[in-house]
Design an enzyme around this catalytic site. Structure first.
Site: not given
Ligand code: HSE
Length: 437
Positions: A14, A45, A104, A131, A133, A186, A204, A301
């Site tokens: 992000v 990091r 979240k 919430v 994305g 992913g 969320k 994403g």
């Molecule tokens: N792991 C979360 C999902 C990512 O699958 O919606 C977004 O919060």
């Protein structure tokens, strides 16, 4: 006007997307915000990994360098998890900085404390990216629907579980195989339990319920049930009956309180939200004036989530010189106007049910079952008995009930499971019509 200075905590999926979008759309964003939004420092990091993406941007491995940097106006927290994210956000607020976060978990668990501190300090904490994305659902609830008394909302707010359910339906695949695929793609959180057991969705939902009803964040009171126990058979039987199974987060204003629940749910397949497939998200909101409204888009994403982060950055940039009383309140309602409406215990929730059981195909079996339901005031809406398999004595029976109280259904299930003629456990999946009325 001089640029507003942003510090990033995290330059992963992000953070990287935020940098890319801010750079690519710099001109348009400046025209909208009224001044340039410039990232001046990022905490990462791993310096080596981040260098290529960061270019000339100064990097540090100590996030407190960003939070304590007097040249930074807005801190963007994208590291996730509870600690040290909470400490960093609290320190940024104490330092008089505005905060934008996609976290979240942090907002659902510590939002009350964070917003109180921000309020006292006169700074903004924006959380659109936390919430669904890229879907501007926080903006819609806090501002676009502000005329309405929100009656209920229901959302597909975890992309991973929606992807798994879609694959189970389309390919008849088993849960465990698709989970592996989701991890390889992913989509899943670092700990996939959060995705598949409904915890991510409950974070969320907690946030959505707070701004929909003007109540404090109450994550610990949310009922959470995931998708790991669903079988291909249930997905198939639901389909045969005209329903799709989705992991829904539901917040509903009931007479005695607020329902706050995440669980697999049968939805009529003709509803638009039942057709939200793959890793996409959607939130259906029912307001008393506007009726039902549906918000759809990418729930995760890099650039979709960055879209929400940058929207918050523009909002904060526009409003940071405004008198705090003239800003939109964090939870949509004025902080001294939050309601103490109780969250209903799950036993008191009212909904309809899909019940699947395995029973001997003998006279009187159905009569026993329907008697148990009738005794608890549970009315049957539909019933199907499947053909027994080759040489089998037992059959699958599927019952759909009308809306009833959860505690009655639980009591009936215990009784049904105790019948000699019923084998094993009863599968119970809640069912929501999500009708416009
Ligand atoms: N792991 C979360 C999902 C990512 O699958 O919606 C977004 O919060």
């Amino acid at each position: 006007m001089k640029p507003i200075h942003v510090g990033l905590l995290g330059l992963g999926t992000v953070g990287g997307g935020t940098l890319t979008v801010l750079t690519r759309n710099a001109e348009e964003i400046t025209r909208r915000a009224g001044r340039e939004i410039r990232v001046v420092r990022a905490a990462v990091r791993n310096l080596d990994k981040a260098k290529k993406l960061a270019g000339e941007l100064p990097l540090t491995t100590n996030p407190f360098d960003v939070v304590d940097d007097p040249a930074i106006d807005i801190v963007v927290e994208l590291i996730g998890g509870l600690e040290p994210a909470r400490e960093l956000v609290m320190q940024a607020i104490a330092n008089g900085k505005h905060v934008v976060t996609a976290n979240k978990h942090l907002v659902a668990k510590h939002g009350n404390e964070i917003f109180a501190a921000a309020q006292a300090k006169g700074v903004m904490v924006a959380f659109e990216a936390a919430v669904a994305g890229g879907i501007p659902i926080i903006k819609a609830l806090r501002e676009g629907l502000t005329a309405n008394r929100i009656e209920w909302l229901a959302g597909i707010i975890n992309g991973t579980s929606n992807f798994i359910l879609t694959e189970m339906r389309d390919k008849g695949a088993a849960f465990a195989d698709v989970l592996k695929q989701a991890q390889d793609l992913g989509y899943a959180e670092a700990d996939p339990t959060f995705d598949i057991e409904g915890i991510d969705a409950a974070h969320k939902l907690t946030i959505l319920s707070a701004i929909a009803f003007g109540i404090p964040m109450q994550f610990d009171r949310a009922y959470t049930e995931g998708i790991s126990k669903l079988t291909r058979e249930d997905v198939k039987y639901a389909e045969e009956l005209g329903y799709r199974i989705k992991l829904l987060g539901i917040a509903r204003r009931a007479e005695a309180g607020i329902e706050l629940r995440v669980h697999p749910t049968l939805i009529p397949e003709r509803r638009l939200i039942a057709n939200v497939d793959g890793a996409m998200n959607a939130v259906l909101v029912k307001g008393d004036a506007v009726g039902p409204t549906l918000y759809y888009g990418a729930g995760a994403g890099s650039e979709p989530t960055a879209s929400a982060v940058v929207a918050d950055l523009v909002d904060v940039t526009r409003l940071h010189t405004a008198d705090p009383h003239h800003r939109v309140p964090h939870l949509a309602f004025q902080p001294d106007q939050l309601a103490a409406t109780p969250i209903l215990p799950m036993d008191e929730v009212r909904t309809a049910y899909y019940l699947r059981l395995r029973a001997f195909d003998r006279p009187g079996v159905l009569a026993d079952i329907t008697r148990i339901l009738a005794d608890r005031d549970i009315s049957i809406d539909a019933m199907v008995q499947k053909e027994p398999g080759e040489g089998e004595e037992q059959v699958d029976i599927i019952l759909l009930t009308h809306v009833t109280v959860e505690k009655n259904v639980n009591a009936a299930i215990a009784k049904i499971e105790a019948l000699d003629t019923v084998a094993g456990k009863v599968m119970r999946i809640r069912l929501e019509e999500l009708a416009a009325r």
